[in-house]
Design a protein around this motif. Structure first.
Motif, short mmCIF file in Angstrom:
data_model
loop_
_atom_site.label_atom_id
_atom_site.label_comp_id
_atom_site.label_asym_id
_atom_site.label_seq_id
_atom_site.Cartn_x
_atom_site.Cartn_y
_atom_site.Cartn_z
N GLN A 67 1.28 1.14 6.01
CA GLN A 67 2.49 1.60 5.33
C GLN A 67 3.64 1.65 6.33
OE1 GLN A 67 0.51 5.18 4.26
NE2 GLN A 67 0.18 4.61 2.13
N VAL A 68 4.75 1.02 6.00
CA VAL A 68 5.95 1.02 6.84
C VAL A 68 6.86 2.13 6.33
CG1 VAL A 68 7.98 -0.29 7.53
CG2 VAL A 68 5.74 -1.42 7.39
N LEU A 69 7.17 3.09 7.21
CA LEU A 69 7.88 4.30 6.81
C LEU A 69 8.99 4.63 7.80
CD1 LEU A 69 4.68 6.41 6.01
CD2 LEU A 69 6.13 5.22 4.35
N PRO A 70 10.01 5.40 7.36
CA PRO A 70 11.09 5.80 8.27
C PRO A 70 10.80 7.15 8.93
CG PRO A 70 11.71 6.33 6.03
CD PRO A 70 10.32 5.72 5.96
N LEU A 71 11.43 7.37 10.08
CA LEU A 71 11.27 8.63 10.81
C LEU A 71 12.58 8.91 11.56
CD1 LEU A 71 9.25 10.87 11.73
CD2 LEU A 71 8.75 9.41 13.70
N SER A 72 13.09 10.11 11.40
CA SER A 72 14.36 10.46 12.04
C SER A 72 14.17 10.67 13.54
CB SER A 72 14.94 11.73 11.41
OG SER A 72 14.13 12.85 11.73
N ASP B 45 0.79 -1.23 0.00
CA ASP B 45 0.00 0.00 0.00
C ASP B 45 0.82 1.28 0.00
OD1 ASP B 45 -2.49 -1.37 0.13
OD2 ASP B 45 -2.16 -1.73 2.26
N ALA B 46 2.15 1.17 -0.03
CA ALA B 46 2.98 2.38 0.04
C ALA B 46 3.31 2.95 -1.33
CB ALA B 46 4.27 2.10 0.81
N PHE B 47 3.52 2.07 -2.33
CA PHE B 47 3.83 2.49 -3.70
C PHE B 47 5.01 3.47 -3.72
CE2 PHE B 47 -0.61 1.22 -3.72
CZ PHE B 47 -0.63 0.32 -4.79
N LEU B 48 6.11 3.01 -3.14
CA LEU B 48 7.32 3.83 -3.06
C LEU B 48 8.10 3.73 -4.36
CD1 LEU B 48 8.30 2.74 0.54
CD2 LEU B 48 7.25 4.90 -0.12
N ASP B 49 8.82 4.79 -4.66
CA ASP B 49 9.56 4.89 -5.92
C ASP B 49 11.03 5.16 -5.62
OD1 ASP B 49 10.53 5.29 -8.44
OD2 ASP B 49 9.19 6.96 -8.94
N PRO B 50 11.94 4.24 -6.00
CA PRO B 50 13.36 4.48 -5.75
C PRO B 50 13.90 5.73 -6.43
CG PRO B 50 12.96 2.18 -6.33
CD PRO B 50 11.70 2.92 -6.60
N GLU B 51 13.23 6.17 -7.50
CA GLU B 51 13.69 7.37 -8.20
C GLU B 51 13.30 8.65 -7.47
OE1 GLU B 51 15.64 7.19 -10.77
OE2 GLU B 51 15.54 4.99 -10.70
N ARG B 52 12.44 8.53 -6.48
CA ARG B 52 12.01 9.70 -5.73
C ARG B 52 12.86 9.79 -4.47
NH1 ARG B 52 6.13 9.90 -6.33
NH2 ARG B 52 6.28 7.86 -5.38
N PRO B 53 13.74 10.79 -4.35
CA PRO B 53 14.66 10.85 -3.20
C PRO B 53 13.96 10.82 -1.86
CG PRO B 53 15.32 12.42 -4.90
CD PRO B 53 13.98 11.88 -5.31
N GLY B 54 12.78 11.42 -1.76
CA GLY B 54 12.08 11.44 -0.49
C GLY B 54 11.61 10.09 -0.02
N ASP B 55 11.58 9.10 -0.92
CA ASP B 55 11.13 7.76 -0.54
C ASP B 55 12.28 6.88 -0.05
OD1 ASP B 55 8.61 8.47 -1.22
OD2 ASP B 55 8.49 7.29 -3.07
N ARG B 56 13.50 7.28 -0.28
CA ARG B 56 14.63 6.42 0.08
C ARG B 56 14.86 6.41 1.59
NH1 ARG B 56 18.80 8.65 -4.61
NH2 ARG B 56 17.48 8.07 -6.39
N LEU C 203 4.80 2.18 11.70
CA LEU C 203 3.65 1.71 10.93
C LEU C 203 2.58 2.78 10.94
CD1 LEU C 203 2.41 -0.77 9.45
CD2 LEU C 203 1.51 -1.50 11.66
N GLN C 204 2.15 3.18 9.75
CA GLN C 204 1.03 4.13 9.60
C GLN C 204 -0.17 3.37 9.07
OE1 GLN C 204 0.99 8.46 7.93
NE2 GLN C 204 0.69 7.15 6.16
N VAL C 205 -1.31 3.54 9.73
CA VAL C 205 -2.52 2.79 9.39
C VAL C 205 -3.67 3.76 9.20
CG1 VAL C 205 -4.10 0.95 10.10
CG2 VAL C 205 -1.69 0.84 10.76
N TRP C 206 -4.43 3.59 8.12
CA TRP C 206 -5.64 4.36 7.90
C TRP C 206 -6.54 3.57 6.97
CZ3 TRP C 206 -6.24 6.61 2.83
CH2 TRP C 206 -5.11 6.53 2.02
N GLU C 207 -7.70 4.11 6.66
CA GLU C 207 -8.67 3.40 5.84
C GLU C 207 -9.11 4.27 4.67
OE1 GLU C 207 -11.01 0.47 8.92
OE2 GLU C 207 -11.49 2.61 9.01
N ARG C 208 -9.37 3.62 3.56
CA ARG C 208 -9.90 4.33 2.41
C ARG C 208 -10.95 3.47 1.71
NH1 ARG C 208 -8.02 3.43 -2.75
NH2 ARG C 208 -6.44 1.81 -3.02
N THR C 209 -11.79 4.13 0.92
CA THR C 209 -12.89 3.45 0.25
C THR C 209 -12.45 2.95 -1.12
OG1 THR C 209 -14.40 4.96 1.35
CG2 THR C 209 -15.29 3.67 -0.46
N VAL C 210 -12.89 1.76 -1.46
CA VAL C 210 -12.61 1.16 -2.78
C VAL C 210 -13.95 0.85 -3.43
CG1 VAL C 210 -11.56 -0.76 -4.02
CG2 VAL C 210 -10.43 0.19 -2.00
#
Length: 516
Positions: free
Chosen positions: A186-191, A126-137, A150-157
């Motif tokens: 979504q698993v994300l980094p945080l300084s 669910d993260a759809f990270l892009d190695p070409e995008r520096p902010g995602d590295r 871990l960030q958790v939320w809900e959306r409608t499909v």
């Protein structure tokens, strides 16, 4: 949630335990959805009360993190399978098996596809990270440790994004039926700096406490909005549409959705609105420059497109990332070809991949609010957020943003408008003044997973709980013998002396004897 709804009625402060259907009554989507919301609220509240803010089962806790440094490739994380609860919401990190296909006729040996035992940072669903995008590295742990959370939320499909939801037996001319709510993790980094931790090697408890404070700040929105219906000054120009004294002048019942488009402070934030709760979504077949080929132009004029409409071209990836994409204007319609020409080319990378189910979502702002004889210009197709004054949308519906708010992309409010009352449904005080309310969503939940410290590896920050059930203790021989003796004595007392029949009409359980 972007769905075709009449209204959202669940309010936890009302303490309703269930929705009770009555015979011979009209069945409404709002009642069914409120019952679902009540059950979810009860279940998740119970889970959070028992587990705490976050935790996983001791023998099946998911989201164990391994940091994998790349000598030539980018760093990544291994996200191991299992279950984890965040504020009572179940998150499942197990990677589904791809299944075994039927072998070809020429080769009857069915090759079993290899199934990775875990997700990685780059391919998590669910993260759809892009190695070409520096902010995602990922940050380099050799430079500075960082927290993985871990960030958790809900959306409608809806069926526009997941065609499997549509019942094809109903025919292509029929609309889709029910939508779904998806748990997004979504698993994300945080300084450590973001957590206000100055130590280079903080303890687990230090990180957990700092993360809890950070999560509370992030989870509590500061934006507030109120809504009302006021009879517009031009109402007498067409008095036959609705009641002359009506404040809401629309010809139909609507569920207005006010959604933050660009986040930030009031000077930078913008919003968009829809009279259909943002549910007018048209699947996209192809994008060619400014021309967009659609699978359908809508079921009717009310749920279709017209020249001058503002639309947002998005897909599953950008919806999951909560990206604020450009709002483009419809300049031309090609009805036979099911094509529309937009005022600009969509954002790069959006709408070009069919497996991401691109779609065109319609928004209904055609111009900014008209105040003091002037019309506010749109900014990038969206309405600038102006705090401290009433902003008209249309047909008498107005919204008010409280001062001092910080706005997040995707946060929204819903405003039901009804022709029967000529007004909107919004809470008021005893003086009938509209009350300011927090966004109805998006509600974000957070949990720390690991502290990555370079060569020292990842320090596990997860919590675990043990099963509540235990084995039934076996009764000893003495207890069983005593229980058997007590049973025999009770039977003997009930039978009485041999040959003494019970008195007529006497209670068989009455052991008293003799006349009184």
């Amino acid at each position: 949630m972007h769905a075709d709804l009449s209204r959202l009625t669940f309010r936890p402060e009302r303490h309703y335990a269930a929705v009770v259907a009555q015979q011979g009554r009209v069945q409404l989507d709002a009642d069914t959805n409120e019952q679902t919301a009540i059950q979810l609220h009860q279940t998740r509240t119970l889970a959070a009360d028992l587990i705490g803010p976050h935790g996983g089962p001791r023998d099946a806790a998911g989201f164990r993190i391994d940091h994998v440094g790349g000598r030539h490739d980018l760093d990544t994380l291994h996200i191991h399978g299992g279950r984890y609860y965040v504020d009572g919401i179940l998150c499942d990190a197990d990677r589904p098996a791809p299944g075994v296909p039927v072998p070809d006729e020429d080769d009857q040996r069915a090759a079993t596809p290899e199934t990775p035992g875990h997700w990685t940072y780059w391919d998590q669903p669910d993260a759809f990270l892009d190695p070409e995008r520096p902010g995602d590295r990922l940050p380099s742990p050799a430079t500075a440790p960082f927290v993985v959370y871990l960030q958790v939320w809900e959306r409608t499909v809806t069926a526009a994004e997941d065609p499997a939801l549509r019942e094809v037996a109903l025919g292509a001319a029929m609309p889709d039926t029910a939508a779904r709510v998806k748990v997004v993790w979504q698993v994300l980094p945080l300084s450590l700096g973001a957590l206000e931790i100055e130590e280079s090697e903080p303890s687990r408890e230090t990180v957990r406490d700092a993360f809890a404070r950070w999560a509370r700040r992030r989870s509590t929105p500061s934006a507030r909005l109120a809504a009302r219906a006021e009879r517009p000054g031009h109402a007498d120009e067409d008095p036959c549409l609705v009641k002359p004294d009506a404040r809401y002048r629309g010809p139909e019942n609507q569920l207005y959705r006010v959604e933050v488009h660009t986040g930030g402070e009031a000077g930078d934030a913008t919003f968009k609105w829809s009279r259909e709760n943002g549910s007018v979504v048209l699947p996209v077949d192809e994008v060619d420059g400014t021309w967009v080929q659609l699978a359908t132009l809508g079921h009717d004029d009310r749920l279709g497109l017209d020249v001058g409409d503002h639309v947002e071209l998005t897909d599953t990836a950008h919806a999951s990332r909560l990206d604020a994409l450009p709002l483009l204007r419809v300049e031309e319609l090609d009805l036979p070809g099911r094509r529309v020409r937009l005022s600009g080319e969509p954002a790069p990378g959006v709408g070009r991949l069919p497996h991401l189910h691109p779609s065109l979502r319609r928004w209904d702002q055609h111009a900014g609010p008209r105040r003091k004889g002037r019309t506010t210009a749109l900014r990038g197709g969206a309405v600038p957020v102006t705090e401290g004054e009433w902003l008209p949308l249309e047909d008498g519906v107005e919204v008010y943003f409280a001062t001092g708010g910080t706005y997040r992309t995707g946060d929204y409010w819903t405003v039901p408008a009804r022709t029967a009352t000529g007004g909107v449904e919004w809470p008021t005080d005893t003086a009938r003044r509209p009350l300011l309310r927090e966004p109805a969503g998006i509600i974000r939940h957070y949990a720390p997973l690991a502290l990555v410290q370079g060569e020292q590896g990842a320090v596990d920050l997860r919590l675990a709980f043990a099963p509540l059930a235990t084995g039934v203790p076996a009764a000893d021989e003495a207890a069983l013998a005593a229980e058997e003796r007590a049973g025999r004595e009770e039977q003997a007392a009930e039978a009485g002396p041999a040959g003494t029949p019970p008195r007529p009409g006497a209670d068989p359980g009455d052991t008293t004897r003799g006349d009184r």
